[in-house]
Design a protein around this motif. Structure first.
Motif, short mmCIF file in Angstrom:
data_model
loop_
_atom_site.label_atom_id
_atom_site.label_comp_id
_atom_site.label_asym_id
_atom_site.label_seq_id
_atom_site.Cartn_x
_atom_site.Cartn_y
_atom_site.Cartn_z
N LEU A 96 0.82 -1.21 0.00
CA LEU A 96 0.00 0.00 0.00
C LEU A 96 0.86 1.26 0.00
O LEU A 96 0.54 2.25 -0.66
CB LEU A 96 -0.93 -0.01 1.22
N ASN A 97 1.96 1.24 0.75
CA ASN A 97 2.82 2.43 0.83
C ASN A 97 3.43 2.79 -0.52
O ASN A 97 3.63 3.97 -0.83
CB ASN A 97 3.91 2.21 1.87
N LYS A 98 3.73 1.79 -1.34
CA LYS A 98 4.26 2.07 -2.67
C LYS A 98 3.22 2.79 -3.52
O LYS A 98 3.54 3.69 -4.30
CB LYS A 98 4.70 0.77 -3.35
N VAL A 99 1.96 2.38 -3.38
CA VAL A 99 0.87 3.04 -4.12
C VAL A 99 0.74 4.49 -3.66
O VAL A 99 0.56 5.41 -4.46
CB VAL A 99 -0.46 2.28 -3.93
N ILE A 100 0.85 4.71 -2.33
CA ILE A 100 0.75 6.07 -1.79
C ILE A 100 1.91 6.93 -2.28
O ILE A 100 1.70 8.07 -2.71
CB ILE A 100 0.73 6.02 -0.25
N ARG A 159 -4.62 -6.69 -0.89
CA ARG A 159 -5.07 -7.02 -2.25
C ARG A 159 -5.74 -5.78 -2.84
O ARG A 159 -6.81 -5.37 -2.39
CB ARG A 159 -6.04 -8.21 -2.23
N LEU A 160 -5.09 -5.18 -3.83
CA LEU A 160 -5.54 -3.90 -4.38
C LEU A 160 -5.53 -3.94 -5.89
O LEU A 160 -4.78 -4.71 -6.51
CB LEU A 160 -4.63 -2.76 -3.91
N ASP A 161 -6.34 -3.09 -6.47
CA ASP A 161 -6.20 -2.74 -7.88
C ASP A 161 -5.34 -1.48 -7.90
O ASP A 161 -5.81 -0.39 -7.57
CB ASP A 161 -7.59 -2.48 -8.48
N VAL A 183 -7.54 6.93 -6.59
CA VAL A 183 -8.15 7.39 -5.34
C VAL A 183 -7.25 8.39 -4.64
O VAL A 183 -7.67 9.50 -4.26
CB VAL A 183 -8.43 6.19 -4.40
N PHE A 184 -5.98 8.03 -4.45
CA PHE A 184 -5.08 8.90 -3.70
C PHE A 184 -4.76 10.19 -4.45
O PHE A 184 -4.66 11.27 -3.83
CB PHE A 184 -3.79 8.15 -3.36
N ILE A 185 -4.61 10.11 -5.77
CA ILE A 185 -4.37 11.33 -6.55
C ILE A 185 -5.57 12.27 -6.42
O ILE A 185 -5.42 13.49 -6.26
CB ILE A 185 -4.09 10.99 -8.02
N ASN A 186 -6.76 11.70 -6.46
CA ASN A 186 -7.97 12.52 -6.33
C ASN A 186 -8.04 13.17 -4.95
O ASN A 186 -8.32 14.37 -4.84
CB ASN A 186 -9.20 11.64 -6.56
N LEU A 187 -7.79 12.40 -3.91
CA LEU A 187 -7.85 12.95 -2.55
C LEU A 187 -6.76 14.01 -2.33
O LEU A 187 -7.02 15.05 -1.71
CB LEU A 187 -7.71 11.82 -1.52
N LEU A 188 -5.57 13.75 -2.82
CA LEU A 188 -4.48 14.71 -2.65
C LEU A 188 -4.72 15.98 -3.47
O LEU A 188 -4.39 17.09 -3.03
CB LEU A 188 -3.15 14.06 -3.06
#
Length: 356
Positions: A212-216, A245-247, A254-259
């Motif tokens: 997850l941290n790599k995605v963030i 387990r992620l797409d 999601v994170f780009i939108n939130l940021l």
């Protein structure tokens, strides 16, 4: 009116009950006649009482016959009302379904009791209610899309007409303004495509075990230039690998939108922080900013399509108004939860929770 289902049920009940009564009456008559015949053979002095016996047999058979006829009539009357009580709710449901098919989604059926017919009526009312909500949402969405498209298109049209009439000269600033309006249109169309894709029954996530941290970090890198340009500090306190387990593509979105949202509503000199931590049964992610915040009565509406806290839909804060709707759909598709805590003037916290 005695027709249709009511008639079929009544006729079925009358036919079934009458058949049983007629067969039973015939059997009883035959049995009476048989036993009287045996009585005639077994009694030596039968001739002395023959008229009485004959009269008794006729009276008995006549009583059985008239009783059967009366029973058939009674069965017919009872069957009529029983069939009516059974068919009435079904007819009401049929009429309600026909009205729903014609667009009258406010129709409801009366539900009484606790049987299968009542459950069918409850299900039909729930269907009507859901269809009504969907129709309202469709109309609102159509109106919102028209509003979102009207403003940039009107701006582009007015500029082009001014260029055509010679009122404005196509300077670099005005061309740049037109480009921004076109970019807003492109963003809106892309967001609508993403939302439609997420809400489609054919939408399938490509789930893999990912850190997850790599995605963030990947998402932070994608928006870091915008943060530097505005003068807002962006940091992450997540270090240890968190396997989920992620797409990856969807969660990056999601994170780009939130940021991007956090950057939009955080003034220069502010701070945005992303944290991810493993807890007992879940993973908790928080995106916290020091921006303008959201009023309490509006927090629950931020995930609705085209919702903006600015009632005038001021474009100073950009966005298509459906970014958070897409975010919520993606999180829920991962069996996660998302909610927002905010206080005007003190910033906003977006919380995401995934089961482990």
């Amino acid at each position: 009116m005695f027709r249709g289902l009511h008639a079929r049920l009544a006729i079925s009940f009358v036919f079934a009950a009458s058949s049983i009564l007629i067969i039973a009456s015939i059997i009883i008559m035959l049995e009476v006649h048989y036993h009287l015949s045996m009585f005639k053979e077994d009694v030596p002095d039968f001739n002395s009482i023959s008229p009485l016996t004959h009269h008794f047999e006729k009276a008995l058979l006549s009583s059985i016959l008239w009783t059967s006829i009366g029973a058939v009539l009674l069965v017919t009357i009872i069957s009529y009302f029983v069939a009516k009580s059974l068919s009435t709710p079904l007819i009401q449901m049929r009429n309600a379904a026909e009205k729903m098919a014609k667009g009258d989604l406010g129709v409801r059926t009366e539900t009484l009791g606790n049987d299968e017919l009542n459950n069918l009526g409850v299900s039909l009312n729930q269907l009507a209610s859901q269809l009504q909500q969907q129709e309202t949402a469709r109309k609102n969405m159509t109106s919102d899309i028209a509003h979102e498209l009207r403003t940039p298109l009107a701006t582009i049209k007015s500029h082009l007409e001014a260029f055509e009439d010679g009122v404005f000269h196509p300077t670099q600033e005005r061309i740049h303004s037109l480009k921004e309006e076109i970019e807003r249109l492109i963003l809106l169309v892309q967001d609508l495509e993403h939302l439609t894709e997420m809400e489609s029954p054919q939408s399938v996530l490509e789930l893999k075990k990912e850190d997850l941290n790599k995605v963030i970090y990947k998402s932070i890198e994608a928006v870091s230039a915008s943060y530097v340009q505005k003068g807002v500090r962006l940091e992450s306190s997540s270090n240890a690998p968190i396997e989920l387990r992620l797409d990856t593509k969807r969660m990056t979105q999601v994170f780009i939108n939130l940021l991007s949202n956090a950057l939009t509503y955080t003034p220069a000199g502010g701070n945005v922080k992303v944290t991810a931590a493993e807890e007992i049964n879940h993973v908790h992610i928080t995106v916290k900013d020091t921006g303008k915040g959201i009023p309490n009565n509006e927090v629950e509406h931020v995930f609705e399509r085209f919702y903006r806290s600015e009632k005038s839909r001021n474009r100073e804060y950009g966005g298509s108004g459906i970014g958070l709707t897409i975010v919520k759909r993606i999180i829920e598709a991962h069996d996660g939860q998302i909610w927002i805590e905010s206080e005007p003037g003190k910033g906003t916290e977006v919380h995401i929770r995934f089961p482990k």
